[in-house]
Write a protein that holds these residues in place. Structure first.
Motif, PDB file in Angstrom:
ATOM      1  N   LEU A   1      41.424  78.569 103.217  1.00  6.90           N
ATOM      2  CA  LEU A   1      42.257  77.496 102.661  1.00  6.90           C
ATOM      3  C   LEU A   1      43.563  78.021 102.096  1.00  6.90           C
ATOM      4  O   LEU A   1      44.642  77.518 102.414  1.00  6.90           O
ATOM      5  CB  LEU A   1      41.487  76.757 101.570  1.00  6.90           C
ATOM      6  CG  LEU A   1      42.274  75.714 100.767  1.00  6.90           C
ATOM      7  CD1 LEU A   1      42.668  74.542 101.663  1.00  6.90           C
ATOM      8  CD2 LEU A   1      41.470  75.239  99.562  1.00  6.90           C
ATOM      9  N   VAL A   2      43.466  79.030 101.219  1.00  6.07           N
ATOM     10  CA  VAL A   2      44.673  79.463 100.520  1.00  6.07           C
ATOM     11  C   VAL A   2      44.591  80.950 100.171  1.00  6.07           C
ATOM     12  O   VAL A   2      43.513  81.460  99.822  1.00  6.07           O
ATOM     13  CB  VAL A   2      44.915  78.623  99.248  1.00  6.07           C
ATOM     14  CG1 VAL A   2      43.776  78.750  98.250  1.00  6.07           C
ATOM     15  CG2 VAL A   2      46.255  78.970  98.590  1.00  6.07           C
ATOM     16  N   TYR A   3      45.714  81.606 100.288  1.00  4.82           N
ATOM     17  CA  TYR A   3      45.880  83.008  99.900  1.00  4.82           C
ATOM     18  C   TYR A   3      46.787  83.029  98.676  1.00  4.82           C
ATOM     19  O   TYR A   3      47.923  82.553  98.727  1.00  4.82           O
ATOM     20  CB  TYR A   3      46.508  83.794 101.048  1.00  4.82           C
ATOM     21  CG  TYR A   3      46.661  85.276 100.816  1.00  4.82           C
ATOM     22  CD1 TYR A   3      45.550  86.102 100.673  1.00  4.82           C
ATOM     23  CD2 TYR A   3      47.929  85.873 100.771  1.00  4.82           C
ATOM     24  CE1 TYR A   3      45.686  87.465 100.496  1.00  4.82           C
ATOM     25  CE2 TYR A   3      48.078  87.235 100.594  1.00  4.82           C
ATOM     26  CZ  TYR A   3      46.948  88.030 100.454  1.00  4.82           C
ATOM     27  OH  TYR A   3      47.078  89.382 100.267  1.00  4.82           O
ATOM     28  N   VAL A   4      46.270  83.530  97.559  1.00  2.52           N
ATOM     29  CA  VAL A   4      47.023  83.564  96.306  1.00  2.52           C
ATOM     30  C   VAL A   4      47.471  85.002  96.062  1.00  2.52           C
ATOM     31  O   VAL A   4      46.639  85.911  95.949  1.00  2.52           O
ATOM     32  CB  VAL A   4      46.167  83.065  95.122  1.00  2.52           C
ATOM     33  CG1 VAL A   4      47.011  83.024  93.844  1.00  2.52           C
ATOM     34  CG2 VAL A   4      45.572  81.688  95.418  1.00  2.52           C
ATOM     35  N   ARG A   5      48.779  85.191  95.959  1.00  2.00           N
ATOM     36  CA  ARG A   5      49.305  86.539  95.786  1.00  2.00           C
ATOM     37  C   ARG A   5      50.424  86.545  94.760  1.00  2.00           C
ATOM     38  O   ARG A   5      50.973  85.503  94.397  1.00  2.00           O
ATOM     39  CB  ARG A   5      49.820  87.078  97.120  1.00  2.00           C
ATOM     40  CG  ARG A   5      51.040  86.327  97.647  1.00  2.00           C
ATOM     41  CD  ARG A   5      51.563  86.937  98.934  1.00  2.00           C
ATOM     42  NE  ARG A   5      52.733  86.231  99.457  1.00  2.00           N
ATOM     43  CZ  ARG A   5      53.992  86.484  99.117  1.00  2.00           C
ATOM     44  NH1 ARG A   5      54.268  87.441  98.230  1.00  2.00           N
ATOM     45  NH2 ARG A   5      54.996  85.809  99.649  1.00  2.00           N
ATOM     46  N   ALA A   6      50.752  87.718  94.276  1.00  3.84           N
ATOM     47  CA  ALA A   6      51.935  87.898  93.445  1.00  3.84           C
ATOM     48  C   ALA A   6      53.132  88.193  94.343  1.00  3.84           C
ATOM     49  O   ALA A   6      52.980  88.499  95.527  1.00  3.84           O
ATOM     50  CB  ALA A   6      51.714  89.041  92.462  1.00  3.84           C
ATOM     51  N   SER A   7      54.325  88.112  93.779  1.00  6.13           N
ATOM     52  CA  SER A   7      55.535  88.288  94.586  1.00  6.13           C
ATOM     53  C   SER A   7      55.656  89.699  95.144  1.00  6.13           C
ATOM     54  O   SER A   7      56.350  89.917  96.141  1.00  6.13           O
ATOM     55  CB  SER A   7      56.774  87.943  93.754  1.00  6.13           C
ATOM     56  OG  SER A   7      56.839  88.759  92.601  1.00  6.13           O
ATOM     57  N   PHE A   8      54.970  90.657  94.529  1.00  6.25           N
ATOM     58  CA  PHE A   8      55.063  92.031  95.020  1.00  6.25           C
ATOM     59  C   PHE A   8      54.025  92.335  96.100  1.00  6.25           C
ATOM     60  O   PHE A   8      53.946  93.453  96.587  1.00  6.25           O
ATOM     61  CB  PHE A   8      54.932  93.039  93.865  1.00  6.25           C
ATOM     62  CG  PHE A   8      53.809  92.751  92.902  1.00  6.25           C
ATOM     63  CD1 PHE A   8      52.502  93.072  93.212  1.00  6.25           C
ATOM     64  CD2 PHE A   8      54.086  92.157  91.684  1.00  6.25           C
ATOM     65  CE1 PHE A   8      51.479  92.812  92.324  1.00  6.25           C
ATOM     66  CE2 PHE A   8      53.073  91.890  90.779  1.00  6.25           C
ATOM     67  CZ  PHE A   8      51.763  92.219  91.105  1.00  6.25           C
ATOM     68  N   HIS A   9      53.203  91.346  96.496  1.00  2.00           N
ATOM     69  CA  HIS A   9      52.272  91.508  97.603  1.00  2.00           C
ATOM     70  C   HIS A   9      52.885  90.929  98.881  1.00  2.00           C
ATOM     71  O   HIS A   9      53.684  89.997  98.834  1.00  2.00           O
ATOM     72  CB  HIS A   9      50.956  90.772  97.329  1.00  2.00           C
ATOM     73  CG  HIS A   9      50.173  91.328  96.185  1.00  2.00           C
ATOM     74  ND1 HIS A   9      49.636  90.536  95.195  1.00  2.00           N
ATOM     75  CD2 HIS A   9      49.842  92.598  95.867  1.00  2.00           C
ATOM     76  CE1 HIS A   9      49.003  91.295  94.320  1.00  2.00           C
ATOM     77  NE2 HIS A   9      49.128  92.540  94.706  1.00  2.00           N
ATOM     78  N   GLU A  10      52.447  91.466 100.002  1.00  2.00           N
ATOM     79  CA  GLU A  10      52.861  90.934 101.292  1.00  2.00           C
ATOM     80  C   GLU A  10      52.075  89.663 101.619  1.00  2.00           C
ATOM     81  O   GLU A  10      50.949  89.480 101.159  1.00  2.00           O
ATOM     82  CB  GLU A  10      52.626  91.978 102.397  1.00  2.00           C
ATOM     83  CG  GLU A  10      53.455  93.237 102.255  1.00  2.00           C
ATOM     84  CD  GLU A  10      54.945  92.979 102.451  1.00  2.00           C
ATOM     85  OE1 GLU A  10      55.282  92.071 103.241  1.00  2.00           O
ATOM     86  OE2 GLU A  10      55.757  93.679 101.827  1.00  2.00           O
TER      87      GLU A  10
END
Length: 275
Positions: free
Chosen positions: A92-101
């Motif tokens: 459904l969703v991939y939650v990442r920080a801005s420093f992750h690809e």
């Protein structure tokens, strides 16, 4: 400015509780660890009496031990980068920080740069809320996110096609962080400050989201119901599986019927619908 650092060992079920309690007395940064949490408070504003009251209240049940230290002002962005891992909620969703690809294979992607550990998706309650949101039609709907934290659930609603999203939190730190995260995800919504009784909500909503805690949910249940259209959905989390009965009974008093429940790590989440 120097910070006091508290390395707190506790059982997993008490991490979120302690973060919420300590944030309320002025702690402004948290890191989850294998054993519990590291909590940080500016030395000049530290309230030792309130801190000790919180530790005493949960010490036995949460198997809490505390190691106190002092440190200079921290580069929190660097610390988050060391400790924050992306989250996958099925496909459904991939939650990442801005420093992750970015990562392919997901219907949606959320970028969250948390200033605190609220609502990053790591906790079982947030994870379940995101998953349940994916099971509700948001397209063209009006959505309210109560106690929005980092804004992650509001962002999910936006990505699922909500026509409008309103959000608020009682913590000005969360409001600032939430607005930053809204910008990162292309949302023009601004998060409000205050409780549900303070903010000036206008009209009815198709979906209300509330990931808070049992006592607040019980207290505000009537308000949630009053804000929903007939057949509207209320998604709740922030409580243990053994609390589901109490929440369901309270919800029935205001015309809300339980449609679905889920559980993860002894934390529960519910989908209710207004008659």
């Amino acid at each position: 400015m120097e910070y006091l650092e508290f390395k707190i060992k506790c059982s997993e079920d008490f991490r979120e509780i302690l973060i919420a309690e300590l944030a309320a007395i002025g702690f402004d940064s948290f890191l989850e660890t294998e054993d519990g949490i590291d909590a940080y408070s500016p030395e000049e504003s530290f309230d030792r009496e309130s801190f000790q009251q919180i530790i005493d209240e949960y010490q036995e049940a949460g198997q809490i031990s505390v190691l106190e230290g002092k440190m200079p002002k921290v580069n929190w962005n660097e610390e988050w980068e060391k400790n924050y891992d992306p989250i996958e909620v099925d496909d459904l969703v991939y939650v990442r920080a801005s420093f992750h690809e970015s990562k392919p294979g997901f219907a949606h992607e959320i970028v969250i740069n948390p200033k605190m550990s609220f609502g990053t998706g790591h906790h079982a309650t947030t994870f379940q809320m995101l998953k349940l949101q994916g099971q509700i039609d948001h397209a063209g709907k009006r959505v309210l996110d109560v106690g929005s934290g980092t804004g992650i659930l509001a962002i999910m609603a936006h990505l699922l096609g909500a026509k409008s999203v309103e959000a608020f939190d009682i913590d000005d730190w969360c409001v600032e962080n939430g607005n930053e995260n809204f910008d990162l995800n292309g949302m023009h919504t601004r998060m409000g400050l205050g409780t549900i009784r303070d903010v000036k909500l206008q009209g009815l909503f198709d979906i209300v989201l509330a990931n808070i805690n049992k006592n607040v949910l019980l207290d505000e249940m009537e308000i949630y119901s009053s804000l929903l259209i007939p057949q509207g959905y209320l998604l709740l989390s922030g409580f243990y599986t053994e609390d589901v009965v109490d929440l369901e009974e309270r919800a029935k008093e205001f015309g809300l019927t339980l449609l679905k429940s889920s559980a993860k790590d002894n934390w529960a989440a519910l989908i209710l619908q207004k008659a």
